[in-house]
Design an enzyme around this catalytic site. Structure first.
Site, short mmCIF file in Angstrom:
data_model
loop_
_atom_site.label_atom_id
_atom_site.label_comp_id
_atom_site.label_asym_id
_atom_site.label_seq_id
_atom_site.Cartn_x
_atom_site.Cartn_y
_atom_site.Cartn_z
N THR A 131 0.82 -1.21 0.00
CA THR A 131 0.00 0.00 0.00
C THR A 131 0.86 1.25 0.00
O THR A 131 0.46 2.29 -0.52
CB THR A 131 -0.94 -0.02 1.23
OG1 THR A 131 -1.82 -1.10 1.07
CG2 THR A 131 -1.74 1.26 1.37
N TYR A 178 -7.84 0.92 -4.18
CA TYR A 178 -6.54 1.26 -4.74
C TYR A 178 -5.84 -0.01 -5.19
O TYR A 178 -6.27 -1.11 -4.84
CB TYR A 178 -5.67 1.98 -3.70
CG TYR A 178 -5.27 1.10 -2.54
CD1 TYR A 178 -6.15 0.89 -1.47
CD2 TYR A 178 -4.05 0.44 -2.52
CE1 TYR A 178 -5.80 0.06 -0.42
CE2 TYR A 178 -3.70 -0.39 -1.46
CZ TYR A 178 -4.58 -0.58 -0.42
OH TYR A 178 -4.24 -1.40 0.61
N SER A 224 1.63 -7.49 -0.40
CA SER A 224 2.37 -8.46 0.41
C SER A 224 1.58 -9.72 0.72
O SER A 224 2.14 -10.70 1.22
CB SER A 224 2.90 -7.81 1.69
OG SER A 224 1.88 -7.64 2.64
N THR A 233 1.78 -4.06 4.35
CA THR A 233 1.65 -4.26 5.80
C THR A 233 1.06 -5.62 6.17
O THR A 233 1.19 -6.06 7.31
CB THR A 233 0.77 -3.15 6.43
OG1 THR A 233 -0.53 -3.21 5.85
CG2 THR A 233 1.39 -1.79 6.22
N ASP A 234 0.40 -6.29 5.20
CA ASP A 234 -0.32 -7.52 5.56
C ASP A 234 0.60 -8.63 6.07
O ASP A 234 0.24 -9.38 6.97
CB ASP A 234 -1.14 -8.04 4.37
CG ASP A 234 -2.35 -7.16 4.10
OD1 ASP A 234 -2.68 -6.31 4.95
OD2 ASP A 234 -2.98 -7.34 3.04
N LYS A 293 0.48 -6.85 13.08
CA LYS A 293 -0.60 -6.01 12.55
C LYS A 293 -1.85 -6.44 13.30
O LYS A 293 -2.29 -7.59 13.19
CB LYS A 293 -0.75 -6.22 11.04
CG LYS A 293 -1.77 -5.29 10.41
CD LYS A 293 -1.81 -5.42 8.90
CE LYS A 293 -2.77 -4.38 8.32
NZ LYS A 293 -2.83 -4.44 6.85
N GLU A 344 -2.68 -27.07 29.94
CA GLU A 344 -3.97 -27.76 29.78
C GLU A 344 -3.83 -29.01 28.93
O GLU A 344 -4.68 -29.89 28.95
CB GLU A 344 -4.99 -26.82 29.13
CG GLU A 344 -5.44 -25.68 30.01
CD GLU A 344 -6.45 -24.82 29.27
OE1 GLU A 344 -7.64 -25.14 29.29
OE2 GLU A 344 -6.02 -23.82 28.66
C1 SIN Z 1 -0.89 -2.80 2.92
O1 SIN Z 1 0.23 -2.66 2.48
O2 SIN Z 1 -1.31 -2.06 3.85
C2 SIN Z 1 -1.86 -3.84 2.44
C3 SIN Z 1 -1.48 -4.52 1.20
C4 SIN Z 1 -0.18 -5.27 1.28
O3 SIN Z 1 0.12 -5.85 2.32
O4 SIN Z 1 0.56 -5.25 0.30
#
Ligand code: SIN
Length: 334
Positions: free
Chosen positions: A17, A30, A63, A96-97, A169, A291
Site C-alpha cells: 500500500t 486502490y 504483500s 503491511t499484511d 498487525k 492444559e
Molecule cells: C498494505 O500494504 O497495507 C496492504 C497490502 C499489502 O500488504 O501489500
C-alpha cells in the site's frame, strides 16, 4: 552536516500500500505496488538532508503475494548490502499484511548486525494524509542511527519502533494498526531522533542458527496452520498430516482445541509431523503441559509466537532437525 558525512542507506522496495495508487483520491479502492521506489522517495520531504540514498525495486507486489522466492531474493540482496562497507543501513518498504512475517523471517536468516528497518503504510501513496512519506523518513533516520545496530530487523510504523519478533498487525485499517502486544514497543521516533526503550534479548540475526542456504537445501519444509474453534473436527488435520512436515495449531485460549482435533494432532505427531501449539488470541504465552499434556502427545509449545510466526520458525527449525525436543528449544529461545 556536510553531505559526504550523511549515512549511506539502501532502500529496497517490494510494493504494498505504501506504493499503492487510487484511481481517484476520494476512493477507498486502490492498487497495491503501483508506484516505483523513486516515486516513494520523491514524496518524502527532507530525505536528502537525512541520508545518501541508493534505491532498488526488488518486487512490486501486494504483500499477500509475498513468496519464498521473493524472500530468497530479498534476503540475498540484504546480505550483499550488509557485506558492503559503503552501506550504513538498509530500509525495506513492504506491504503491511505480511510485514511482520518478513521482518521475523529476516531476523532469523540475516546473520549481520547492520541496521535493517522495514516499513509500510496503511494509506495508499495518493491518499490525503498518506502515512508512507513519514514512515519512510523515520525508517531512513532509524537505519542511519548507530543505536539501531545489533537489534535485528526493526519495524517502524506511525512513529513507533518494534522488534521483528514482537510486532503484529492488529487491525485491518488505521495508521495505528501495528503493536507489540507481549513485550511492548522497542521505542519511538521523534522527527529524525531515535528513542529506544529496551533491548531485544531473544536470539536473532548474528547469533541465529538458521540460514537461507539450509532452508533452500531442505526445500522450504511445508508447514500449515489449522485455526481452532467450536467443534473443530479431525479431517482437516488428517488431510494435512499426509502432506505437511509441520502443523501449527492456532488454538483457542492457551493453544487448545477439541478432543477430536488434539487426537488427530497426536496421531500426526506420532507419524513424524512436527506439531506446534500456538494461540489464536493475539497475545500471551503458550507454555508446555498446562492444559494439554505436550510430553505425552509429542507436541511443541509456541511460547509467545503468533501462529504466523510459529509457522516461520517451525519451517526454519525443520530445515535443521525433526527432533521435537530440539524444535522446542528453538521455540524457547527465538
Ligand atoms: C498494505 O500494504 O497495507 C496492504 C497490502 C499489502 O500488504 O501489500
Amino acid at each position: 552536516m556536510p553531505e559526504a558525512r550523511l549515512p549511506a542507506i539502501a532502500v529496497l522496495a517490494t510494493g504494498g500500500t505504501i506504493a499503492g495508487a487510487q484511481a481517484e483520491s476520494a476512493s477507498h479502492a486502490y492498487r497495491a505496488g503501483a508506484l516505483q521506489v523513486g516515486q516513494l522517495l520523491d514524496a518524502v520531504p527532507g530525505l536528502a538532508r537525512l541520508a545518501r540514498i541508493q534505491a532498488e525495486q526488488v518486487a512490486s507486489i501486494g504483500s499477500q503475494n509475498m513468496s519464498h522466492a521473493v524472500w530468497a531474493s530479498l534476503a540475498r540482496r540484504i546480505e550483499a548490502l550488509c557485506d558492503d562497507p559503503a552501506v550504513d543501513g538498509i530500509v525495506v518498504t513492504h506491504g503491511t499484511d505480511t510485514l511482520e512475517e518478513t521482518a521475523y523471517f529476516l531476523s532469523l536468516v540475516i546473520r549481520h548486525d547492520k541496521p535493517l528497518v522495514l516499513t509500510g503504510a496503511m494509506r495508499p501513496a495518493t491518499a490525503p494524509g498518506a502515512d508512507g512519506p513519514a514512515n519512510v523518513f523515520h525508517a531512513v533516520a532509524l537505519a542511519g542511527c548507530a543505536d539501531a545496530r545489533g537489534r535485528g530487523p526493526l519495524v517502524v510504523m506511525n512513529e513507533d519502533i518494534h522488534y521483528a519478533r514482537e510486532v503484529q498487525k492488529t487491525a485491518c485499517a488505521g495508521i495505528n494498526a501495528f503493536a507489540s502486544p507481549n513485550r511492548g514497543r522497542a521505542g519511538v521516533m521523534r522527527g529524525a531522533q531515535t528513542n529506544f526503550f529496551s533491548r531485544n534479548d531473544t536470539v536473532h540475526s548474528k547469533a541465529s542458527a538458521f540460514s537461507l542456504g539450509a532452508l533452500e537445501t531442505a526445500g522450504w519444509p511445508r508447514v500449515d496452520v489449522v485455526h481452532a474453534g467450536v467443534d473443530l473436527g479431525a479431517d482437516l488435520i488428517d488431510f494435512l498430516a499426509e502432506r505437511a512436515r509441520g502443523i501449527v495449531l492456532a488454538g483457542v485460549g492457551d493453544g487448545n482445541a477439541t478432543d477430536a482435533a488434539l487426537q488427530a494432532l497426536q496421531r500426526a505427531a506420532a507419524g513424524g509431523v512436527a506439531v506446534v501449539r500456538a494461540s489464536r488470541t493475539g497475545s500471551g504465552r503458550v507454555g508446555r503441559n498446562v492444559e494439554v499434556d505436550d510430553d505425552a502427545a509429542g507436541f511443541i509449545a509456541a511460547g509467545e509466537l503468533s501462529p504466523q510466526k510459529a509457522r516461520i520458525l517451525l519451517m526454519l527449525g525443520l530445515s535443521l532437525t525433526r527432533d521435537p525436543a530440539s524444535l522446542q528449544d528453538f521455540f524457547d529461545r527465538y
